[in-house]
Motif scaffolding. Structure first.
Motif, short mmCIF file in Angstrom:
data_model
loop_
_atom_site.label_atom_id
_atom_site.label_comp_id
_atom_site.label_asym_id
_atom_site.label_seq_id
_atom_site.Cartn_x
_atom_site.Cartn_y
_atom_site.Cartn_z
N GLU A 67 0.96 -1.07 0.01
CA GLU A 67 -0.04 0.00 0.04
C GLU A 67 0.82 1.39 0.00
O GLU A 67 1.72 1.53 0.90
N LYS A 68 0.60 2.11 -1.04
CA LYS A 68 1.55 3.34 -0.94
C LYS A 68 2.97 3.01 -1.30
O LYS A 68 3.88 3.63 -0.43
N SER A 121 -3.11 -5.78 -2.86
CA SER A 121 -3.17 -4.56 -2.77
C SER A 121 -3.86 -4.05 -1.41
O SER A 121 -3.92 -2.74 -1.17
N GLY A 122 -4.37 -4.95 -0.82
CA GLY A 122 -5.10 -4.72 0.46
C GLY A 122 -5.26 -5.92 1.32
O GLY A 122 -4.82 -7.08 0.88
#
Length: 330
Positions: A67-68, A121-122
């Motif tokens: 993430e980020k 992604s999560g």
């Protein structure tokens, strides 16, 4: 014939879930033929990073999340983030790890897998955005780049297994040479692996020879790091069949004056059959072994290409190859 006692005893870091302990997330142990084969004749250092940081057995699965631009190791079902725990454990483990010669890890593991590990992604209901290495293994790859390192699934393949074992025993032998730190031992190591190294990468092998030609007398401390880096480079990938055939011709040429004309003709045809893929590498190796034992047995140590690791580790052939298919009900 080379005996088991003629080979070094490798040290291998291995996933605990492979044959040893019921430490997988679901409480199972994974069966691994190569671990079973190696267990009596190597020293295994066993580790399960997830258990070591207190996740327990059985446990909810964990995954890598990006993430980020930041990577985290999380347990989606509980919402627990174990990134710091895993980083701290890995750093501490590596700081205490003794010299090792190779690694066998569990494929697919988000902590101890080597390649193709899913990164999401999560934490939940999120797609896979990339694939990479496990959290624990990534730092192993950084610190031990170039060392023999494989996953259990890939080691079911004959060629991958053969290459891994060849690397492993070469590195185990070189570890003993490094410990001695003597130039004479370096020269001996380089000479006995001449055919093997020439097969893997003749250009790199020639650089290794050049390095040794300019060696200092007595101690080898000054050249060991450079030589080791070349060894890692050389052994990343085995040579192709043409390279193997060229080395086979070199081997035979050293004693072909003692061979009969019929033997020379037989070998010529045998080599051509190998290049045309009518026979496999094992068939070529066995003929070369026979010639070496007949004409150059006193120098058997110089033929590591024919005996790269103990024969007890050779992968068995098809268990049904001698089955009588003509008998009734077969």
């Amino acid at each position: 014939m080379k005996e088991l006692s003629d080979f070094p005893r490798p040290r291998i870091l291995v996933s605990r879930c492979l044959e040893f302990d019921n430490v997988r997330y679901n409480g199972q142990v994974i069966h691994s033929q190569i671990v079973r084969d190696l267990e009596p004749i190597v020293d295994f250092i066993k580790v399960c990073p997830e258990v070591e940081i207190g996740l327990g057995v059985p446990r909810e699965p964990i995954r890598i999340v990006k993430e980020k631009g930041n990577y985290r190791l999380v347990q989606p079902k509980t919402g627990r983030d174990v990134t710091r725990e895993m980083d701290d454990f890995t750093d501490n483990f590596l700081s205490r790890l003794e010299d090792v010669d190779g690694f066998i890890f569990k494929s697919g593991s988000p902590t101890i897998g080597i390649r193709n590990i899913k990164v999401y992604s999560g934490e939940t209901m999120a797609p896979v955005v990339e694939r990479g290495s496990g959290f624990f293994t990534k730092k192993i790859l950084d610190k031990y780049a170039g060392y023999p390192m494989e996953e259990d699934d890939r080691l079911r393949n004959y060629r991958i297994r053969h290459h891994f074992l060849t690397q492993l025993y070469t590195f185990a032998d070189f570890r003993q040479v490094k410990d001695s730190a003597l130039s004479d031992e370096m020269l001996k190591f380089n000479k006995k692996n001449a055919f093997l190294f020439s097969f893997y990468n003749d250009n790199t092998y020639r650089k290794m020879c050049d390095l040794l030609e300019n060696k200092p007398n007595g101690a080898a401390y000054g050249i060991i790091p450079a030589y080791e880096e070349m060894l890692k480079e050389l052994m990343q990938k085995p040579g192709d069949p043409e390279s193997k055939a060229a080395v086979a011709q070199k081997i035979v040429s050293s004693f072909d004056s003692s061979m009969s004309s019929s033997e020379k003709e037989f070998f010529k045809n045998h080599l051509q059959n190998y290049l045309e893929m009518r026979i496999d590498e094992d068939a070529l190796t066995e003929v070369l072994r026979l010639y070496v034992h007949r004409y150059d047995a006193e120098n058997l140590d110089n033929y590591t290409i024919l005996y790269p690791y103990p024969d007890v580790l050779r992968m068995p052939g098809d268990s049904k190859r001698d089955k009588d298919y003509w008998s009734e009900n077969k």
